[in-house]
Motif scaffolding. Structure first.
Motif, PDB file in Angstrom:
ATOM      1  N   PHE B 458       0.845  -1.197   0.000  1.00  0.00           N
ATOM      2  CA  PHE B 458       0.000   0.000   0.000  1.00  0.00           C
ATOM      3  C   PHE B 458       0.881   1.248   0.000  1.00  0.00           C
ATOM      4  CE2 PHE B 458      -2.276   3.109   2.743  1.00  0.00           C
ATOM      5  CZ  PHE B 458      -3.361   3.348   1.928  1.00  0.00           C
ATOM      6  N   ALA B 462       1.188   4.118  -2.879  1.00  0.00           N
ATOM      7  CA  ALA B 462       1.057   5.558  -2.677  1.00  0.00           C
ATOM      8  C   ALA B 462       2.249   6.273  -3.320  1.00  0.00           C
ATOM      9  CB  ALA B 462       0.974   5.878  -1.191  1.00  0.00           C
ATOM     10  N   ILE B 470      -3.168  10.569   1.884  1.00  0.00           N
ATOM     11  CA  ILE B 470      -4.451   9.953   1.541  1.00  0.00           C
ATOM     12  C   ILE B 470      -5.406  10.408   2.620  1.00  0.00           C
ATOM     13  CG2 ILE B 470      -5.664   7.788   1.205  1.00  0.00           C
ATOM     14  CD1 ILE B 470      -2.855   6.596   0.554  1.00  0.00           C
ATOM     15  N   ARG B 476     -13.872  10.865  -1.663  1.00  0.00           N
ATOM     16  CA  ARG B 476     -13.535   9.696  -2.480  1.00  0.00           C
ATOM     17  C   ARG B 476     -12.811   8.657  -1.634  1.00  0.00           C
ATOM     18  NH1 ARG B 476     -10.285  13.137  -6.733  1.00  0.00           N
ATOM     19  NH2 ARG B 476      -9.734  13.985  -4.708  1.00  0.00           N
ATOM     20  N   VAL B 477     -11.927   9.145  -0.755  1.00  0.00           N
ATOM     21  CA  VAL B 477     -11.220   8.210   0.123  1.00  0.00           C
ATOM     22  C   VAL B 477     -12.212   7.564   1.099  1.00  0.00           C
ATOM     23  CG1 VAL B 477      -9.431   7.990   1.885  1.00  0.00           C
ATOM     24  CG2 VAL B 477      -9.060   9.473  -0.084  1.00  0.00           C
ATOM     25  N   LEU B 481     -12.967   3.730   1.380  1.00  0.00           N
ATOM     26  CA  LEU B 481     -12.787   2.973   2.620  1.00  0.00           C
ATOM     27  C   LEU B 481     -13.986   2.066   2.884  1.00  0.00           C
ATOM     28  CD1 LEU B 481     -11.539   5.230   5.575  1.00  0.00           C
ATOM     29  CD2 LEU B 481     -10.547   3.096   4.820  1.00  0.00           C
ATOM     30  N   ALA B 568      -6.935   4.245  -3.172  1.00  0.00           N
ATOM     31  CA  ALA B 568      -6.186   4.178  -1.916  1.00  0.00           C
ATOM     32  C   ALA B 568      -7.141   3.870  -0.753  1.00  0.00           C
ATOM     33  CB  ALA B 568      -5.458   5.498  -1.664  1.00  0.00           C
ATOM     34  N   GLY B 569      -8.285   4.549  -0.736  1.00  0.00           N
ATOM     35  CA  GLY B 569      -9.268   4.267   0.313  1.00  0.00           C
ATOM     36  C   GLY B 569      -9.727   2.819   0.256  1.00  0.00           C
ATOM     37  N   ALA B 572      -7.103   0.552   1.749  1.00  0.00           N
ATOM     38  CA  ALA B 572      -7.017   0.663   3.204  1.00  0.00           C
ATOM     39  C   ALA B 572      -8.211  -0.031   3.855  1.00  0.00           C
ATOM     40  CB  ALA B 572      -6.961   2.132   3.612  1.00  0.00           C
TER      41      ALA B 572
END
Lengths: 651, 651
Positions: B458, B462, B470, B476-477, B481, B568-569, B572
C-alpha cells in the motif's frame, strides 16, 4: 429560526399527549388481559426505573467530569444533563404508552383488524413523537439559551448518546437473555409453545420486547436524530453562514411536521391493510420533506445544492431499508436458500445464513458510499451532515412504525396467554407479521442513519480538532484505523457473551421452577414470573457496564495518549467495520428468523422436521446478533465520534 | 548484492533437492500403503495439472494485457510470467514431495516416532525450501537482468499473486468440499469413522489436505515473501539509497540461510519430542536472523534504525502466532468455554465460537498496530516493508513446519486406510496432533504477514501513484474505505457459498455410490474414489473464477473510474476489515475444531454425546471459515494492493 423548531417540537409533544389520551380511553374489559398486560407493564417500568437509577449516578458523574476536569464550561455540562434527561423521558413516555397499548390491542383485536391496528400504531406513535419532540425541544432550547454557540450542543448530544448506549446495550441484553432462556427451556426442553403462560420466563420475554425494541430502539434513533442535527448545525456556519444554520433548523421543523402528518394519516385511513397504511404514511412524510427541502432551499443562495444533498440522504435511507428486506424477507431468494440449506443440517443452515449476511453488506454499503460522494459533491462536509438530516428528519414517522412492531408482538403474546379465541389471535398474528417486516426495514434504517450520523460527527470532529487532512499514510492514522476496526469486533464479542451469560442464568431459573413446582407444567400453579424479570433486569444492568466503558474510554484514551490523528484513524476504522458488521449481523439474524418461519409455514418440512430443528438453531444464533450486538454497534460508532468531538478542544 | 540473494537461493534449492532425494530413498514396503498413497498422489497431481492448464491461459492473457494494453513494458510482462511460473513450480515440487513423504511417514511409523517425524518433516521442508529458493531466485534474477529498475519486480510479484489467488482459493474450495462431503455422509449418515476406506470421498479428502494446506498455503506465503521483498526494494532507495537496497538483499539472503540451518537442525536432532524439535528450529532461525540483521545493520549509516524495524517485524510474527494458539488450543480458556457451551446445544456452541473469534482479533491487531508504529518510527514507510521482511525472511522454516502438518495428517489417513496396527496409528496420531498446533500458529502467521505485506505494498502504491497524503476527509477516500471494507465480506460470502455448492455435489455423489453399490459399506467392493476426486477438482476450478475476478477487477475498476484517491481508500478499507475477518474466521474455526476434539477426548460427554453433536456442527461451520474464506482473504488484500501498484503509473 430555532423558534420554528421549538414550535414544531411543541406540536409533536402535544400530538403525543393526544395519542396517549386516546390509548387510555380504549377499554380493557377482559380481566386476564388486564392481569397479564399489568405484569408486563410492571416488569418494563421496574426495569426502566432501575436502569435510570444507575444511569442518574453515571450521568451526574460524567457531567462533573466534563465541567470540572475537562473544563468544558457550565453550559455544556448542563446541556449534557438536559440531553440525558430528555432522552430518558422520551424512553419512559414511549415505553409507558407501548405497555398500555399492547393489552388494548389484544382487547381491540376482538373487534377486528382496523381497531387493533389503530391501537397498536397509536401506542408506537407516542415513542416516535416523543423522540423528535423532545430531541428538537432540547436542541432548540439549548441553542435559544446559548445563541451563536452551536458547540454547546455537543454536550446535549453526548448526553443523549450516554443514555442510548445503556438503553440499547442493556435493552438488547435484557430482551435476548429472556428470549433465549424462554425458548431453550420452554420450547425445546419442555415442549410448550411460544408465549405459553406456563413458561416462567414468558413475561420477561414480553417485557424484553418493550425494553429492547421500544425504549432501546427509541434511544438509538434519538441519538442519531440529535447527533446529525448537531453536526449539521456545527458545519453549517462554515459552509453558508447564518442562512445555512437557519436552513437546518427549518428543515428539521419541516421534518417534524411531515412526521406528524404521516402519523395522523395512518391513524385516520382506517384501512384493513396495515402494511399499506404504514407504507403510505412513511412515503407521504418523505415526500412532504422533499417538498419542504426544495421550498426552504429556494430561500438560500445555494438552495439547489443543499436540496440535492438532503435528497441523497432521503433516497439512501429509503433504499437501505428496501435492500434489507431483500435479504431478510421470505419472499426473496436469500431466505429461501437458507431454508433449503437447513434441510442438510444445522451447519449448512448456519453457513448459508452467515454468507447471506456477508453478501447483504454489498449494496447498502455502495448506496451509502454513493450518498456520501453525492452529498459531499454538492455541499462538502456539510453535505454529509445534511444527508444524515434528510434521512432522519422524518424519524418521528420511522420510530412510530418501528415501535408499532413490539406492541403488536406483545398483543399477540397477551392474546395467547389470556386464552383468546382463534380469530382474535389471527388478528394479532397478522399485525405481528406486518411488524416483523417493518422491524427488518427499521433495522437497516437505524444502521444506515447511524453510519451517516457517525460520518457527519467525524467531519465535525476533524473541524473541531483543527485537522484539515487525516492522512492514512501517517502511521498513527494507519494504526488507529486497524485498532478502530477491531473495536466493533470486541464490542460484539462482549455483548454476545453477555447475552450468553444472562441467558444461562435464565435457563437455570426456568429449569429450577419447572423442576421444583411440577404444578406449573400441569397448569395448576402460577410460575414466578417476577423472579425471571428480575434476573433479566439485573443481568442487563450489570452486563452493560463493560461494553459501555469500551465505547467511552477507547476514544478518550487513544485521543489523549496517541493524539488526534490516531483518534481520527480510530473513528474511521470503527465506523467502517462497525457499519459492515452491524449490517451483516442484522441481516443474517433476520434471514435465519424468517427461514425458520417459512419452514414452519410448510417450506421444507414444517414444524418438528429436521430442517426445522436446524432452522431453530440458526434463529437462536441470529437472535443476539440481530437484536443485541448489531444494534449496539450503531451506538458504538456514534458515541465514539461524540466523545471525540467533545474532547477535541483538549487534544 | 543481488548475487548474495542468488547464492542463498541456490543453496536453498540444492538443499531441497537433497531432501527430495532423501525422501525417495525411504522404502515403502507395505503394498496397501503404496496403493493408497499412490491414489492420493495421482489425485493431487491431476488437480495441479488441470489447475495449471487453466492458469496457463489466464497468465498468458494477463501478460499480454500488461504488455500490449497497459503498456507496462516487455520486461515487466516477462517478469510477470516468471513470477507465475516460479510460483507454480514451487507448488508443484512442494506438493510432489509431500505426496511422496506421506506414505513413507506411514511406513516409517512402524519403526517409531523419530523416523516417522523425520520423513514427514522432510516432506514439508521441500515446500519451504522451494518457496524461498524460487522466490529469491526470481527476485534476484529479475533484478540482475534489470539492474537499477526495482519497479520491474512488481511484474514478478503480480505473477506470484495471480497463482496464489487461484491456488489458495481453489485449494481451499477443493479441500473443504471433499472434507464436508466425506464427513456429512460418511460420519453422520453412514456412521463410518474418519479415514475409512469405505468412504468414496476419503481419497479426495486426503488429496484436499495437500492441495489446500501444502500447495495453497505455499503459494500464499510465496506471494507474501515476494511481495514484501519487492515493496522493501521499491521503498529502500528513497530511504537510504543503494546501501539500503543492498541491506534488503543481504537480509533476505541471511534469512534463507537461517531457514536452511533451522531445517537442518530439526532434521538432525532426532528427538522424540516432535513439537520441541519444530520449535527449536523456528526459534533458532529467528535468532540467527536477528543476529544477521544486527550485523548487516552495522554496515549501514542508519543501521540501528533498520535493525529495530526488522526486529519489530520478527517479534510481531512470533507474537501473533503465539496469540493464535491462545484462542485455539484446548489448553486455554477460550476452547474450554466453547466445549462447555456445546453442552447447552449447537446454538450456544456456535455463539460461543463466534464471540471467541471476534475477541481473538483484539491482541493480534494491537500487536500489528504497535509493529507499524515502531517500524515507521524508525524508518518511515520503508520500516513497514522492513518489518514485513523481518517477519517473512525465515519463511522457509515457517512453511516447512506448516507443510509438515498435512503430511502427518495424510500419513495418519493412510495408516488408517491400510489397516496398520494400533501402535503405528498411535505414532501418526501423535504427529498429527503436533501438526494441528503448528497449523493454527501458521495460520496466524500467514494473516499477520499478509497484513504487513499488504500495508507495505500500500505504501509502495502511494509512492508509485504520487500520493503524498491519503486524506480520509476526502469523500472519495471515505467512500473508498467503506466500499473496500465491504470487499472481504463479499469475498468470504462467495467462497463460503462455493464450498457449500461443491460440498453438495460431493454429498450427492457419495450418497449415490453408497446407495447403488451396497458392497461398498459391506467392505466387499471398492468405491469409485476417482469420481469424487474429479468432482472436487472440477468444482474448485469452476468456483475460483468469480472470487478471483472480484479480487483483480475491483481495484482496477475503482482506480480507473474513481481515481487514485478512491483506490487508496479501497485498499485501506479492504486491508483493515480483511485482517480482522481473516483472524476472526481462522480462530473461530480453529477453536471449534479443538473444542470438538477435547469433547472427543472426554471433556463434557465424549463421542456421541449431545455436546459432541453440537461440537460437530460448530466444527463443520468453522471448516470453510478457517480453511477457505479466511486464508483466501490473505490473498485478496495482497493482490488488490499488487494490482494497484501495477496500474499506479496509469492513474
Amino acid at each position: 429560526m430555532e423558534i420554528s423548531l421549538l414550535l414544531a417540537a411543541a406540536a409533536a409533544i402535544a400530538f403525543a399527549l393526544l395519542q396517549r389520551m386516546d390509548i387510555q380511553r380504549m377499554p380493557v374489559e377482559d380481566a386476564r388481559i388486564r392481569e397479564i398486560g399489568g405484569s408486563i407493564r410492571e416488569g418494563a417500568m421496574a426495569y426502566l426505573r432501575r436502569q435510570y437509577a444507575v444511569l442518574a449516578v453515571f450521568v451526574v458523574v460524567v457531567a462533573g467530569i466534563l465541567w470540572l476536569l475537562l473544563g468544558l464550561g457550565r453550559a455544556a455540562a448542563l446541556a449534557f444533563l438536559a440531553g440525558a434527561v430528555l432522552s430518558a423521558v422520551a424512553g419512559f413516555c414511549g415505553m409507558r404508552a407501548a405497555v398500555s397499548a399492547n393489552m388494548r390491542t389484544a382487547q381491540a383485536a376482538g373487534q377486528g383488524l382496523a381497531p387493533a391496528f389503530r391501537a397498536a400504531f397509536c401506542g408506537g406513535s407516542v415513542m416516535g413523537l416523543m423522540v423528535v419532540g423532545l430531541g428538537a425541544l432540547g436542541i432548540g432550547g439549548v441553542y435559544l439559551l446559548n445563541p451563536g454557540h452551536p458547540e454547546v450542543l455537543t454536550g446535549f448530544s453526548l448526553g443523549a448518546s450516554s443514555i442510548a448506549l445503556f438503553c440499547r446495550v442493556g435493552g438488547g441484553i435484557y430482551t435476548k437473555a429472556a428470549d433465549v432462556g424462554a425458548d431453550l427451556v420452554g420450547k425445546v426442553e419442555a415442549g410448550i409453545p411460544e408465549d405459553d403462560p406456563r413458561n416462567p420466563a414468558v413475561i420477561a420475554d414480553n417485557v424484553g420486547d418493550n425494553v429492547g425494541d421500544v425504549a432501546g430502539m427509541g434511544s438509538d434513533l434519538f441519538e442519531s436524530y440529535v447527533g446529525c442535527l448537531v453536526s449539521a448545525l456545527l458545519l453549517s456556519v462554515a459552509w453558508g453562514g447564518e442562512e445555512a444554520l437557519a436552513y437546518v433548523f427549518g428543515l428539521a421543523a419541516a421534518g417534524i411536521l411531515a412526521s406528524v402528518f404521516g402519523i395522523f394519516l395512518v391513524k385516520t385511513i382506517r384501512s384493513e391493510d396495515a402494511q399499506l397504511s404504514l407504507n403510505t404514511g412513511t412515503y407521504l412524510s418523505a415526500i412532504l420533506l422533499v417538498g419542504a427541502a426544495f421550498f426552504l432551499g429556494g430561500l438560500l443562495a445555494e438552495g439547489l445544492r443543499t436540496f440535492a444533498a438532503v435528497v441523497s440522504g432521503i433516497a439512501a435511507g429509503l433504499l437501505v431499508g428496501r435492500l434489507t428486506e431483500h435479504y431478510t424477507s421470505h419472499r426473496y431468494r436469500a431466505v429461501k436458500e437458507i431454508a433449503s440449506a437447513c434441510g442438510t443440517g444445522a451447519a449448512t443452515g448456519i453457513l448459508s445464513g452467515l454468507s447471506c449476511g456477508m453478501l447483504s453488506t454489498v449494496w447498502p454499503v455502495l448506496v451509502l458510499a454513493e450518498a456520501i460522494l453525492a452529498a459531499y459533491h454538492f455541499c462538502g462536509a456539510f453535505g454529509i451532515a445534511l444527508a444524515a438530516v434528510g434521512m432522519l428528519a422524518t424519524v418521528g414517522m420511522v420510530v412510530s412504525v418501528d415501535a408499532y412492531g413490539p406492541v403488536a408482538d406483545n398483543a399477540g403474546g397477551i392474546a395467547e396467554m389470556s386464552g383468546q379465541p382463534a380469530e382474535v389471535r389471527a388478528v394479532t398474528d397478522h399485525l405481528d407479521a406486518v411488524g416483523n417486516t417493518t422491524a427488518a426495514i427499521g433495522k437497516g434504517f437505524s444502521i444506515g442513519s447511524a453510519a451517516l450520523t457517525a460520518l457527519a460527527l467525524f467531519a465535525s470532529y476533524a473541524g473541531a480538532a483543527g485537522l484539515t487532512a487525516i492522512n492514512i499514510l501517517d502511521p498513527r492514522v494507519m494504526a488507529g484505523l486497524l485498532a478502530g476496526g477491531m473495536l466493533p469486533f470486541l464490542f460484539s464479542a462482549l455483548t454476545i457473551s453477555s447475552v450468553s451469560r444472562a441467558a444461562n442464568r435464565m435457563i437455570d431459573e426456568v429449569r429450577r421452577q419447572l423442576r421444583e413446582f411440577p404444578g406449573i407444567l400441569a397448569g395448576s400453579q402460577r410460575p414466578d414470573y417476577a423472579r425471571c424479570v428480575d434476573i433479566s433486569t439485573q443481568a442487563a444492568i450489570r452486563e452493560m457496564a463493560l461494553p459501555g466503558m469500551v465505547a467511552i474510554l477507547s476514544p478518550a484514551a487513544v485521543g489523549l495518549f496517541f493524539g488526534k490523528e490516531a483518534l481520527a484513524g480510530l473513528l474511521a476504522g470503527a465506523t467502517v467495520t462497525g457499519v459492515l458488521l452491524a449490517i451483516m449481523m442484522a441481516n443474517a439474524g433476520g434471514a435465519w428468523d424468517n427461514a425458520k418461519k417459512s419452514i414452519e409455514e410448510g417450506a421444507g418440512g414444517g414444524k418438528g422436521s429436521q430442517a426445522h430443528k436446524a432452522a431453530v438453531i440458526g434463529d437462536t444464533v441470529g437472535d443476539p446478533l440481530k437484536d443485541t450486538a448489531g444494534p449496539s454497534i450503531n451506538i458504538l460508532i456514534k458515541l465514539m465520534s461524540m466523545v471525540a468531538l467533545v474532547i477535541a478542544p483538549l487534544l
